[in-house]
Design a protein around this motif. Structure first.
Motif, mmCIF file in Angstrom:
data_model
loop_
_atom_site.group_PDB
_atom_site.id
_atom_site.type_symbol
_atom_site.label_atom_id
_atom_site.label_comp_id
_atom_site.label_asym_id
_atom_site.label_seq_id
_atom_site.Cartn_x
_atom_site.Cartn_y
_atom_site.Cartn_z
ATOM 1 N N SER A 24 0.836 -1.202 0.000
ATOM 2 C CA SER A 24 0.000 0.000 0.000
ATOM 3 C C SER A 24 0.866 1.245 0.000
ATOM 4 C CB SER A 24 -0.926 0.003 1.221
ATOM 5 O OG SER A 24 -1.785 -1.106 1.175
ATOM 6 N N GLU A 25 1.930 1.221 0.801
ATOM 7 C CA GLU A 25 2.781 2.399 0.890
ATOM 8 C C GLU A 25 3.616 2.563 -0.378
ATOM 9 O OE1 GLU A 25 5.776 2.625 4.113
ATOM 10 O OE2 GLU A 25 6.537 4.182 2.739
ATOM 11 N N GLN A 26 4.191 1.444 -0.823
ATOM 12 C CA GLN A 26 5.099 1.460 -1.964
ATOM 13 C C GLN A 26 4.402 1.937 -3.243
ATOM 14 O OE1 GLN A 26 8.082 0.714 -1.200
ATOM 15 N NE2 GLN A 26 9.174 0.309 -3.114
ATOM 16 N N TYR A 27 3.172 1.503 -3.433
ATOM 17 C CA TYR A 27 2.488 1.767 -4.705
ATOM 18 C C TYR A 27 1.286 2.690 -4.539
ATOM 19 C CZ TYR A 27 5.508 -2.085 -5.848
ATOM 20 O OH TYR A 27 6.612 -2.889 -5.986
ATOM 21 N N ASN A 28 1.202 3.288 -3.366
ATOM 22 C CA ASN A 28 0.129 4.246 -3.109
ATOM 23 C C ASN A 28 -1.253 3.652 -3.412
ATOM 24 O OD1 ASN A 28 -0.930 6.693 -2.349
ATOM 25 N ND2 ASN A 28 -0.779 7.579 -4.413
ATOM 26 N N THR A 29 -1.455 2.447 -2.872
ATOM 27 C CA THR A 29 -2.765 1.805 -3.012
ATOM 28 C C THR A 29 -3.302 1.507 -1.624
ATOM 29 O OG1 THR A 29 -1.741 -0.379 -3.090
ATOM 30 C CG2 THR A 29 -2.254 0.664 -5.204
ATOM 31 N N GLN A 30 -4.434 0.861 -1.563
ATOM 32 C CA GLN A 30 -4.973 0.491 -0.254
ATOM 33 C C GLN A 30 -5.417 -0.952 -0.273
ATOM 34 O OE1 GLN A 30 -7.948 3.529 1.016
ATOM 35 N NE2 GLN A 30 -6.438 3.767 2.654
ATOM 36 N N VAL A 31 -4.448 -1.852 -0.096
ATOM 37 C CA VAL A 31 -4.826 -3.256 0.012
ATOM 38 C C VAL A 31 -4.647 -3.694 1.466
ATOM 39 C CG1 VAL A 31 -4.246 -3.812 -2.382
ATOM 40 C CG2 VAL A 31 -2.538 -4.133 -0.617
ATOM 41 N N GLY A 32 -5.532 -4.566 1.899
ATOM 42 C CA GLY A 32 -5.468 -5.083 3.267
ATOM 43 C C GLY A 32 -4.989 -6.518 3.250
ATOM 44 N N LYS A 33 -4.732 -7.078 4.410
ATOM 45 C CA LYS A 33 -4.272 -8.470 4.487
ATOM 46 C C LYS A 33 -5.277 -9.423 3.862
ATOM 47 C CE LYS A 33 -5.955 -9.600 9.153
ATOM 48 N NZ LYS A 33 -6.570 -8.317 9.573
ATOM 49 N N GLU A 34 -6.544 -9.022 3.848
ATOM 50 C CA GLU A 34 -7.599 -9.882 3.287
ATOM 51 C C GLU A 34 -7.543 -9.943 1.766
ATOM 52 O OE1 GLU A 34 -7.873 -7.132 4.949
ATOM 53 O OE2 GLU A 34 -9.456 -5.815 4.203
ATOM 54 N N HIS A 35 -6.662 -9.151 1.146
ATOM 55 C CA HIS A 35 -6.520 -9.189 -0.323
ATOM 56 C C HIS A 35 -5.228 -9.869 -0.761
ATOM 57 C CE1 HIS A 35 -8.755 -5.335 0.644
ATOM 58 N NE2 HIS A 35 -9.659 -6.182 0.203
ATOM 59 N N ILE A 36 -4.512 -10.430 0.221
ATOM 60 C CA ILE A 36 -3.228 -11.073 -0.062
ATOM 61 C C ILE A 36 -3.357 -12.578 0.180
ATOM 62 C CG2 ILE A 36 -0.770 -11.212 0.615
ATOM 63 C CD1 ILE A 36 -1.256 -8.437 -0.345
ATOM 64 N N VAL A 37 -2.835 -13.369 -0.722
ATOM 65 C CA VAL A 37 -2.748 -14.824 -0.512
ATOM 66 C C VAL A 37 -1.302 -15.244 -0.751
ATOM 67 C CG1 VAL A 37 -3.501 -17.104 -1.290
ATOM 68 C CG2 VAL A 37 -5.122 -15.215 -1.268
ATOM 69 N N MET A 38 -0.679 -15.804 0.261
ATOM 70 C CA MET A 38 0.698 -16.283 0.120
ATOM 71 C C MET A 38 0.680 -17.565 -0.722
ATOM 72 S SD MET A 38 2.172 -13.937 1.820
ATOM 73 C CE MET A 38 3.845 -14.556 1.622
ATOM 74 N N THR A 39 1.611 -17.653 -1.678
ATOM 75 C CA THR A 39 1.613 -18.799 -2.595
ATOM 76 C C THR A 39 3.012 -19.402 -2.749
ATOM 77 O OG1 THR A 39 2.032 -17.378 -4.507
ATOM 78 C CG2 THR A 39 -0.277 -17.801 -3.964
ATOM 79 N N CYS A 40 3.030 -20.625 -3.278
ATOM 80 C CA CYS A 40 4.300 -21.283 -3.602
ATOM 81 C C CYS A 40 4.846 -20.663 -4.890
ATOM 82 C CB CYS A 40 4.084 -22.782 -3.768
ATOM 83 S SG CYS A 40 3.677 -23.606 -2.233
ATOM 84 N N GLY A 41 5.424 -19.498 -4.792
ATOM 85 C CA GLY A 41 5.967 -18.792 -5.943
ATOM 86 C C GLY A 41 4.873 -18.311 -6.892
ATOM 87 N N ALA A 42 5.299 -17.767 -8.035
ATOM 88 C CA ALA A 42 4.343 -17.276 -9.025
ATOM 89 C C ALA A 42 3.681 -18.443 -9.756
ATOM 90 C CB ALA A 42 5.046 -16.359 -10.016
#
Lengths: 396, 396
Positions: free
Chosen positions: B88-106
């Motif tokens: 959010s800070e780096q790209y000036n967006t507003q994403v929360g933890k609920e929009h992130i899914v950790m994955t086994c690489g790309a």
């Protein structure tokens, strides 16, 4: 926007989530030590100290580019070599590194194996009760899960029913020993007979049928009962192994496949597994933990807590009058419900802060599963609750 | 014994293996420093020192049961929270933890995403040249890969052709920027126009079309060129990220998905991704490395070697007369072959101990890819070989 199949899966998984949320709600009301959560197969015993030591050593001694880098999709050659040597010595077999594929746990291993073997509409036989994810894994590859019952006294497979369920479409038979949810270890006789039946059917239908054994609980056994090694019984055989339970590393996703060196079309099978690891998006089993495993072969978690829990629960529940199968391995206890409706029984149990999983979730209604990989104190504190639960039926 | 699809995959992968074996053979004859292997996208720069420090600290400070244990299938909450805050800070967006899914690489992330979104026979659009695994990933989920050309000068997508290839079956558009194999970064204008075209087609067909950006090379850029951030351009958007390249950790299989907070049916999409991670057999991204990532946000590998390699190769090859696109990012250089047959060109190059990958492998014949993520000395030593290769055509 999501796919039709995924919509169904999301709906059914929200039921499980509701159960989980209900558990959290109960814990917030009564306090976490007053809620007896037997619902999750999440190992509570710490990983052995050797794991941490191994990681520190690897980071100090090995090149970072190698430790965290790409390798063959099947895994590091030296790691597979060590596992093959350990396996060969431990089980008196002769597997080489070329018969080992490192995988992202057993879940990854089974999907890699299914991707390699299954054509759409192929049939995979499992024995109820069975780990419910098997249905999803078969479904991922458009295969059909065929469910065969177990003998209700021993919970070994019902071999007569098995024979009747094999068809020309049967490509694989998937067993799980020590078993989730029953804690049963498939016996020498069971493996021998499964193999004989399969061989006869291979002859009848003129094509191979794979016998696959999912063995994340191989190391979790009690009373020194031996878990027979599948490769001694059957040639078209693959063993799916994981360190999630034997080293309490479920989050690290590390395991491997052992393929019988004389499996039909062995070169194709091995090449296929390598390709499947890559294209399913696993690419390879996590690299650092491959190296950790190679340094800690033979290390196991302390089983004493699981064993104490098993003994206390088995004795207490049996004494109360519940019909309980004495677990030989894993950390699950499978119990007959005093009423036919196992889901209702779980609801009734919740009134006493007991969280159990209905046997229906494993394709075996009329039973419940208790996961006793929890603190021994919690087990001790739960005993009066089981007593009250039993009495609530006794009174009726 | 293996499935029909897998037989084809094994056959085609044995061609790649043959190429690899041929490289090994050449190295054994001429010595490894006399063979110039530009064929593999395997980062040669070491992971930053902060990684090792982070691992030691985590093992010393955090509970082993937590570090190596199960968590939500989407990943540790605190890890996702830190990544969301950083993003959010780096790209000036507003994403929360609920929009992130950790994955086994790309690779894992793309499969999880495809499993969530795609019905059989859905179409996924990619722009040639494209990373060839995309075909397998679409195939895993019985979807169809639709290939749209790029503009042959800029290697930005051919937008006119794009518009013509969208159908009622189009469910997703997959881009890759910085691009493998061209090194091109998709511009502000490209993203804006891709988004506009998709929005118009969504209106026309009455259903959503996802724009997916695969960004493992986001951090590998030169001359301070900015990689525009997709979430500013499109709402039905997902970013697929991996640390394989930015931290040189390809073996550890760690990455994540960022889903636009206002994507259509956001709750279903997030629940679906969580389920897909589980049922595909990933279960979760490797746990220790989730925690490592959270401690090293903002850390990057040293790009100076890649940049030196890029500059030397670009200048030298251009001077010789080759048609070369100056890479803006990633560690690949895409070069027009002086003869139409790119496979023949790769064979010719091998006579000078140059190992290159034909553009055909990326759906773009008439070109070759050089992966310059190799030692700078190797690049310097390869220059006379390229000169001889060029002259061998000049003479004819």
């Amino acid at each position: 926007m999501i796919s039709n199949k995924m919509r169904d899966l999301v709906n059914s998984s929200s039921l499980i989530r509701a159960m989980f949320e209900e558990g959290k709600r109960l814990k917030s009301i009564y306090g976490p030590d007053k809620v007896f959560d037997f619902s999750l197969g999440n190992p509570n015993v710490e990983p052995p100290k050797e794991i941490v030591t191994a990681i520190h050593e690897i980071l100090d001694e090995e090149s970072p580019s190698m430790v965290h880098g790409y390798m063959n999709n099947s895994g590091y050659e030296d790691v597979r070599e060590k596992i093959a040597a350990y396996t060969s010595e431990q089980y008196n077999t002769q597997v080489g590194k070329e018969h080992i594929v490192m995988t992202c746990g057993a879940a990854g291993g089974l999907n890699v194996l299914f991707k390699t073997l299954l054509n759409p509409d192929d049939e995979v036989i499992v024995f109820a009760p069975f780990f419910s994810e098997y249905r999803n894994y078969a479904n991922n590859h458009h295969a059909k899960l065929v469910i065969v019952p177990s003998d209700k006294t021993s919970f070994q497979p019902d071999l007569k029913a098995f024979e009747q369920h094999i068809t020309d479409k049967t490509k694989a038979v998937l067993i799980n020993s020590p078993n989730n949810p029953t804690g049963v270890i498939y016996s020498h006789e069971t493996l021998e007979q499964l193999s004989n039946i399969i061989k006869a059917k291979e002859q009848e239908y003129g094509h191979g049928i794979f016998l696959i054994s999912d063995e994340p609980y191989r190391e979790i056994v009690y009373d020194n009962i031996e878990v027979p090694y599948l490769l001694h019984y059957h040639t078209n055989a693959v063993i799916v192994y994981s360190y999630s339970k034997s080293l309490s590393l479920p989050g690290e996703r590390i395991g491997y496949l052992v393929v019988h060196p004389k499996i039909e079309d062995v070169d194709d099978v091995m090449a296929g597994l390598n390709v499947a690891n890559r294209i399913l998006g696993f690419v390879n089993a996590p690299s650092l933990f491959q190296r950790v495993i190679a340094k800690t072969l033979g290390v196991k978690v302390d089983l004493s807590v699981y064993e104490k829990n098993r003994n206390v629960l088995y004795e207490h529940l049996t004494q109360l009058g519940f019909g309980v199968l004495k677990p030989e391995g894993a950390f699950y206890l499978f119990m007959k419900t005093p009423i036919a409706d196992d889901k209702q029984f779980c609801k009734d149990a919740k009134a006493f802060n007991l969280l159990l999983v209905p046997g229906s979730a494993f394709g075996c209604p009329g039973y419940v599963r208790l996961a006793y990989c929890i603190a021994h104190d919690t087990v001790m504190n739960s005993l009066p609750a089981f007593e009250k639960l039993w009495q609530s039926y006794d009174m009726k």
